[in-house]
Design a protein around this motif. Structure first.
Motif, PDB file in Angstrom:
ATOM      1  N   ASP A 101       0.839  -1.195   0.000  1.00  0.00           N
ATOM      2  CA  ASP A 101       0.000   0.000   0.000  1.00  0.00           C
ATOM      3  C   ASP A 101       0.876   1.248   0.000  1.00  0.00           C
ATOM      4  O   ASP A 101       1.966   1.263   0.590  1.00  0.00           O
ATOM      5  CB  ASP A 101      -0.919   0.007   1.217  1.00  0.00           C
ATOM      6  CG  ASP A 101      -2.145  -0.856   0.997  1.00  0.00           C
ATOM      7  OD1 ASP A 101      -2.244  -1.457  -0.098  1.00  0.00           O
ATOM      8  OD2 ASP A 101      -2.990  -0.948   1.895  1.00  0.00           O
ATOM      9  N   THR A 102       0.396   2.285  -0.617  1.00  0.00           N
ATOM     10  CA  THR A 102       1.212   3.484  -0.809  1.00  0.00           C
ATOM     11  C   THR A 102       1.685   4.107   0.502  1.00  0.00           C
ATOM     12  O   THR A 102       2.871   4.437   0.640  1.00  0.00           O
ATOM     13  CB  THR A 102       0.428   4.515  -1.638  1.00  0.00           C
ATOM     14  OG1 THR A 102       0.074   3.926  -2.892  1.00  0.00           O
ATOM     15  CG2 THR A 102       1.260   5.763  -1.882  1.00  0.00           C
ATOM     16  N   PRO A 103       0.831   4.287   1.521  1.00  0.00           N
ATOM     17  CA  PRO A 103       1.354   4.891   2.772  1.00  0.00           C
ATOM     18  C   PRO A 103       2.434   4.049   3.432  1.00  0.00           C
ATOM     19  O   PRO A 103       3.456   4.589   3.876  1.00  0.00           O
ATOM     20  CB  PRO A 103       0.098   4.994   3.654  1.00  0.00           C
ATOM     21  CG  PRO A 103      -1.047   4.972   2.704  1.00  0.00           C
ATOM     22  CD  PRO A 103      -0.627   4.096   1.585  1.00  0.00           C
ATOM     23  N   GLU A 104       2.218   2.740   3.488  1.00  0.00           N
ATOM     24  CA  GLU A 104       3.216   1.880   4.113  1.00  0.00           C
ATOM     25  C   GLU A 104       4.491   1.841   3.291  1.00  0.00           C
ATOM     26  O   GLU A 104       5.609   1.843   3.821  1.00  0.00           O
ATOM     27  CB  GLU A 104       2.644   0.476   4.272  1.00  0.00           C
ATOM     28  CG  GLU A 104       3.496  -0.455   5.112  1.00  0.00           C
ATOM     29  CD  GLU A 104       3.502  -0.071   6.571  1.00  0.00           C
ATOM     30  OE1 GLU A 104       4.484  -0.395   7.260  1.00  0.00           O
ATOM     31  OE2 GLU A 104       2.524   0.561   7.021  1.00  0.00           O
ATOM     32  N   LYS A 105       4.357   1.817   1.984  1.00  0.00           N
ATOM     33  CA  LYS A 105       5.524   1.793   1.105  1.00  0.00           C
ATOM     34  C   LYS A 105       6.331   3.079   1.229  1.00  0.00           C
ATOM     35  O   LYS A 105       7.573   3.046   1.239  1.00  0.00           O
ATOM     36  CB  LYS A 105       5.067   1.584  -0.339  1.00  0.00           C
ATOM     37  CG  LYS A 105       6.183   1.506  -1.360  1.00  0.00           C
ATOM     38  CD  LYS A 105       5.623   1.173  -2.721  1.00  0.00           C
ATOM     39  CE  LYS A 105       6.724   1.188  -3.783  1.00  0.00           C
ATOM     40  NZ  LYS A 105       7.264   2.551  -3.972  1.00  0.00           N
ATOM     41  N   ARG A 106       5.655   4.220   1.334  1.00  0.00           N
ATOM     42  CA  ARG A 106       6.371   5.485   1.502  1.00  0.00           C
ATOM     43  C   ARG A 106       7.101   5.541   2.838  1.00  0.00           C
ATOM     44  O   ARG A 106       8.212   6.062   2.924  1.00  0.00           O
ATOM     45  CB  ARG A 106       5.386   6.643   1.393  1.00  0.00           C
ATOM     46  CG  ARG A 106       4.899   6.909  -0.033  1.00  0.00           C
ATOM     47  CD  ARG A 106       3.902   8.050  -0.061  1.00  0.00           C
ATOM     48  NE  ARG A 106       3.460   8.333  -1.425  1.00  0.00           N
ATOM     49  CZ  ARG A 106       2.511   9.221  -1.726  1.00  0.00           C
ATOM     50  NH1 ARG A 106       1.915   9.913  -0.743  1.00  0.00           N
ATOM     51  NH2 ARG A 106       2.171   9.418  -2.983  1.00  0.00           N
ATOM     52  N   ALA A 107       6.482   5.000   3.883  1.00  0.00           N
ATOM     53  CA  ALA A 107       7.144   4.988   5.185  1.00  0.00           C
ATOM     54  C   ALA A 107       8.408   4.143   5.145  1.00  0.00           C
ATOM     55  O   ALA A 107       9.442   4.518   5.710  1.00  0.00           O
ATOM     56  CB  ALA A 107       6.179   4.472   6.252  1.00  0.00           C
ATOM     57  N   ILE A 108       8.349   2.984   4.478  1.00  0.00           N
ATOM     58  CA  ILE A 108       9.542   2.137   4.361  1.00  0.00           C
ATOM     59  C   ILE A 108      10.599   2.812   3.508  1.00  0.00           C
ATOM     60  O   ILE A 108      11.805   2.722   3.790  1.00  0.00           O
ATOM     61  CB  ILE A 108       9.144   0.769   3.783  1.00  0.00           C
ATOM     62  CG1 ILE A 108       8.200   0.041   4.748  1.00  0.00           C
ATOM     63  CG2 ILE A 108      10.371  -0.079   3.494  1.00  0.00           C
ATOM     64  CD1 ILE A 108       7.665  -1.265   4.220  1.00  0.00           C
ATOM     65  N   GLU A 109      10.171   3.532   2.466  1.00  0.00           N
ATOM     66  CA  GLU A 109      11.133   4.234   1.614  1.00  0.00           C
ATOM     67  C   GLU A 109      11.817   5.363   2.387  1.00  0.00           C
ATOM     68  O   GLU A 109      13.031   5.564   2.255  1.00  0.00           O
ATOM     69  CB  GLU A 109      10.415   4.784   0.387  1.00  0.00           C
ATOM     70  CG  GLU A 109      11.347   5.412  -0.638  1.00  0.00           C
ATOM     71  CD  GLU A 109      10.617   5.820  -1.903  1.00  0.00           C
ATOM     72  OE1 GLU A 109      11.288   6.289  -2.846  1.00  0.00           O
ATOM     73  OE2 GLU A 109       9.378   5.671  -1.946  1.00  0.00           O
ATOM     74  N   GLU A 110      11.062   6.100   3.189  1.00  0.00           N
ATOM     75  CA  GLU A 110      11.675   7.145   4.004  1.00  0.00           C
ATOM     76  C   GLU A 110      12.643   6.557   5.019  1.00  0.00           C
ATOM     77  O   GLU A 110      13.714   7.119   5.275  1.00  0.00           O
ATOM     78  CB  GLU A 110      10.582   7.941   4.709  1.00  0.00           C
ATOM     79  CG  GLU A 110       9.723   8.781   3.775  1.00  0.00           C
ATOM     80  CD  GLU A 110       8.622   9.505   4.512  1.00  0.00           C
ATOM     81  OE1 GLU A 110       8.558   9.338   5.762  1.00  0.00           O
ATOM     82  OE2 GLU A 110       7.838  10.222   3.860  1.00  0.00           O
ATOM     83  N   GLU A 111      12.266   5.437   5.588  1.00  0.00           N
ATOM     84  CA  GLU A 111      13.170   4.776   6.533  1.00  0.00           C
ATOM     85  C   GLU A 111      14.448   4.328   5.836  1.00  0.00           C
ATOM     86  O   GLU A 111      15.547   4.446   6.390  1.00  0.00           O
ATOM     87  CB  GLU A 111      12.454   3.580   7.154  1.00  0.00           C
ATOM     88  CG  GLU A 111      13.309   2.769   8.092  1.00  0.00           C
ATOM     89  CD  GLU A 111      12.643   1.471   8.476  1.00  0.00           C
ATOM     90  OE1 GLU A 111      13.357   0.577   8.999  1.00  0.00           O
ATOM     91  OE2 GLU A 111      11.422   1.324   8.253  1.00  0.00           O
ATOM     92  N   TYR A 112      14.292   3.792   4.622  1.00  0.00           N
ATOM     93  CA  TYR A 112      15.461   3.348   3.864  1.00  0.00           C
ATOM     94  C   TYR A 112      16.376   4.526   3.532  1.00  0.00           C
ATOM     95  O   TYR A 112      17.603   4.440   3.682  1.00  0.00           O
ATOM     96  CB  TYR A 112      14.995   2.651   2.593  1.00  0.00           C
ATOM     97  CG  TYR A 112      16.106   2.202   1.672  1.00  0.00           C
ATOM     98  CD1 TYR A 112      16.791   1.009   1.895  1.00  0.00           C
ATOM     99  CD2 TYR A 112      16.479   2.965   0.565  1.00  0.00           C
ATOM    100  CE1 TYR A 112      17.814   0.597   1.057  1.00  0.00           C
ATOM    101  CE2 TYR A 112      17.487   2.568  -0.275  1.00  0.00           C
ATOM    102  CZ  TYR A 112      18.153   1.386  -0.025  1.00  0.00           C
ATOM    103  OH  TYR A 112      19.162   0.979  -0.857  1.00  0.00           O
TER     104      TYR A 112
END
Length: 649
Positions: free
Chosen positions: A532-543
């Motif tokens: 999902d886009t919100p979860e994916k963005r959070a993981i990308e920011e963490e990365y």
């Protein structure tokens, strides 16, 4: 004294109901006692005494032999039985010596008559325990399966409901069919098997079986199954940096593989597995598939999420430390698979005497065991028993969540402390609702009403706080004698519990305190729809945050556009790694205060990635001894970094 006396006659074994029937016939028809004794095949003297006691007004007449030297009454033994069962349910079971010691302490406290030898040994005798187990056949001596405190506390009602909420959301959104629901997980196959049981001579102290070596090497095998019973060929990860396709030539048809220094699944190998999965399962953006997996760091990478997003693969992660109950592969496939692996390895050892097994033979072993364990029946059973397909969020009962009550760990819900249903119910009874806060206090009764199985668990659990500590008390709430109450084993108990007899007074179950946070620096994961886009963005920011350098160590130069090695601030940071890859090829010998040549390109001594192919502004660190470079992400932040090669020397 023998543990079991062998009866030589049948005297005293007739049921009281037979005497009652004969007495009723005597009172109604005036039939002679001797005639009734002959008719019902009972002793005429016993029948005469039974009738005389009834005439005297005694309605509770018992006949036959009765045990007069038993330490505890049947009702007290039933309470002790329920306590032992409840201890095993919350993963704090009692060994035989502890049961005997508990019986002795109970006999002392409640002033029971017991053999004098109990005082000498400060424990009940073996004869008592053998008789107790015989009188209660529901109890047996079992070897428990080791379960960590993390699994015991994490598998709770909140985490499971959160997972099923996410599962129902993706099921309603994409209308997945059973053939579109997949589960993937990895397991290890070693070159040293666990031998199967053999038949041998009775009385021999030790029996051996030949294995390949004392310590073996491990190959990771990734398996994927779907809810319709299908599966794809396995994916191998060898502990070799130079993987060749011919290594899986003897494996199952259609298998794929990769290799790295450790032999464990990592981000690069998981991307290769996703390509293998797409080739076999054939998902598309129009016909998506659901892939259930755990929160391993190799699974939660931005590159894997991008690949799944493009190719129509929806990722849903399990709650942490809950795969032993929620993952179909763990519940129904990996157990038979490991057993078949051991059998196939035993056969290989017999067919190759004197030969040592290497990791190159493992694909052939897997080819023999895979079709016997990864069957349609096992795959369907795994999805059924976990409630995934067919969808059943009530597949787990209150007894399954009982081990989570041994810890005071709180549950997070919407960034607010949310007590469990059991804790709310205990606070209601203790009139401690003001401690919950305004929002939780309003939802206290709703939490209680949304858990229909709460009353079942409450009948066998309670909290005692006399000394300031919290304990689990399965015997403190006493059911009424008029109606049977469900016990911890799910059976109906029709006996009357003695109110003044409780093993909890002697041996309460302590509740573990709140677990401290991890010191490894890893982010705590939870069940989520990863694509999902919100979860994916959070993981990308963490990365991006994890790989963002505070001060760039490498910066591009003008000229030919190649990068130049800049001086690092102070000493490098990093960690010592296990089984590190050995450096091969041309190495960069420049120091932190010198510039690298434009014709040379250094590489990470941990993952062997070249500097020229690294990400912009990616932080690198240098060993203080050999002056070789590594990714900061491949190491652990320390004030004094020594690489694995120098550390071993």
């Amino acid at each position: 004294m023998p543990r079991q006396r062998i009866r030589k006659t049948e005297r005293g074994t007739t049921n009281t109901a037979v005497y009652k029937k004969a007495a009723d016939e005597h009172f109604q028809d005036k039939t002679k006692i001797r005639a009734l004794a002959k008719k019902y095949n009972v002793c005429h003297v016993t029948l005469y005494r039974f009738i005389q006691k009834l005439k005297s007004g005694n309605t509770n007449v018992k006949v036959g032999y009765r045990c007069v030297n038993r330490v505890f009454t049947p009702e007290e033994e039933n309470v002790l039985q329920d306590y032992i069962i409840e201890c095993s349910k919350v993963y704090f079971g009692l060994i035989p010596t502890e049961v005997r010691k508990l019986a002795y302490e109970l006999a002392l406290k409640y002033k029971k008559k017991f053999p004098e030898k109990w005082n000498e040994n400060h424990t009940a005798g073996k004869e008592w325990l053998a008789g107790f187990l015989k009188r209660h056949p529901i109890l047996s001596l079992r070897s428990p399966q080791a379960t960590s405190l993390s699994r015991a506390s994490s598998f709770n009602e909140y985490n499971v409901n959160k997972f099923f909420d996410n599962l129902s959301e993706v099921m309603d959104r994409y209308k997945f069919e059973p053939r579109d629901i997949w589960n993937i997980d990895e397991t290890g196959v070693t070159t040293v098997q666990r031998p199967n049981k053999i038949i041998c001579q009775r009385g021999i102290k030790q029996v051996g079986a030949v294995t390949s070596a004392e310590r073996g090497r491990l190959v990771t095998v990734a398996v994927a199954i779907n809810a319709q019973g299908g599966h794809i060929p396995p994916f191998f990860v060898f502990p070799l940096k130079r993987y060749q396709d011919h290594m899986i030539r003897e494996g199952p048809i259609g298998s794929a593989g990769a290799g790295n220094a450790s032999g464990w699944m990592q981000e690069a190998e998981f991307l290769l597995f996703l390509e293998h999965f797409k080739k076999q399962a054939k998902p598309t953006t129009d016909q998506k598939c659901l892939l259930l997996l755990d929160n391993h760091v190799s699974h939660v990478s931005i590159h894997a999420l991008d690949y799944c997003k493009i190719n129509g693969i929806v990722l849903l992660s399990f709650p942490p430390h809950c795969t032993h109950k929620l993952q179909p592969l763990d519940r129904a496939v990996f157990g038979p698979f490991k057993k078949m692996i051991n059998t196939a390895t035993d056969n290989w050892m017999r067919n190759h005497p004197g030969q040592t097994m290497t990791i190159h033979y493992i694909p052939g072993i897997v080819r023999e065991a895979f079709p016997l364990a990864v069957t349609d029946r096992n795959a369907i059973a795994g999805f059924t028993c976990t409630g995934i397909s067919p969808f059943n969020r009530n597949i787990f009962s209150a007894v399954d969540f009982a081990p989570s009550s041994v810890t005071n760990r709180t549950l997070q819900s919407n960034n607010e402390i949310q007590p469990s249903a059991i804790e709310v119910d205990r606070m209601i009874e203790a009139d401690h609702l003001p401690e919950l806060g305004s929002s939780n206090k309003l939802n206290a009764h709703s939490i209680r009403s949304n858990n229909p199985e709460l009353e079942t668990l409450r009948s066998v659990s309670n909290i005692q706080t006399d000394d300031g500590n919290q304990f689990l008390n399965p015997a403190s709430s006493h059911p009424s004698p008029s109606s049977p109450q469900p016990g911890p084993s799910g059976l109906q108990a029709s006996f009357t519990r003695p109110i003044n007899f409780s093993p909890q007074d002697i041996r309460p179950l302590p509740r573990a305190g709140i677990r401290s946070g991890t010191k490894r620096g890893y982010k705590k994961r939870k069940t989520a729809i990863l694509t999902d886009t919100p979860e994916k963005r959070a993981i990308e920011e963490e990365y991006n945050q994890r790989n963002k350098a505070k001060k760039p160590i490498f910066q591009p130069t003008t000229g030919k556009g190649k990068r130049k090695l800049q001086s690092a601030k102070g000493k490098g940071h990093g960690k010592k790694t296990r089984n590190p890859p050995r450096s091969k090829g041309k190495e960069n010998q420049t120091t932190a205060n010198s510039n690298s040549s434009d014709d040379e390109d250094c590489f990470c001594i941990v993952c062997l990635e070249l500097f020229s192919t690294s990400l912009p502004n990616e932080k690198w660190v240098q060993c203080v001894d050999c002056k070789k470079w590594s990714h900061a992400a491949c190491t652990k932040d320390d004030s004094y970094y020594v690489c694995h090669n120098c550390e071993s020397e």
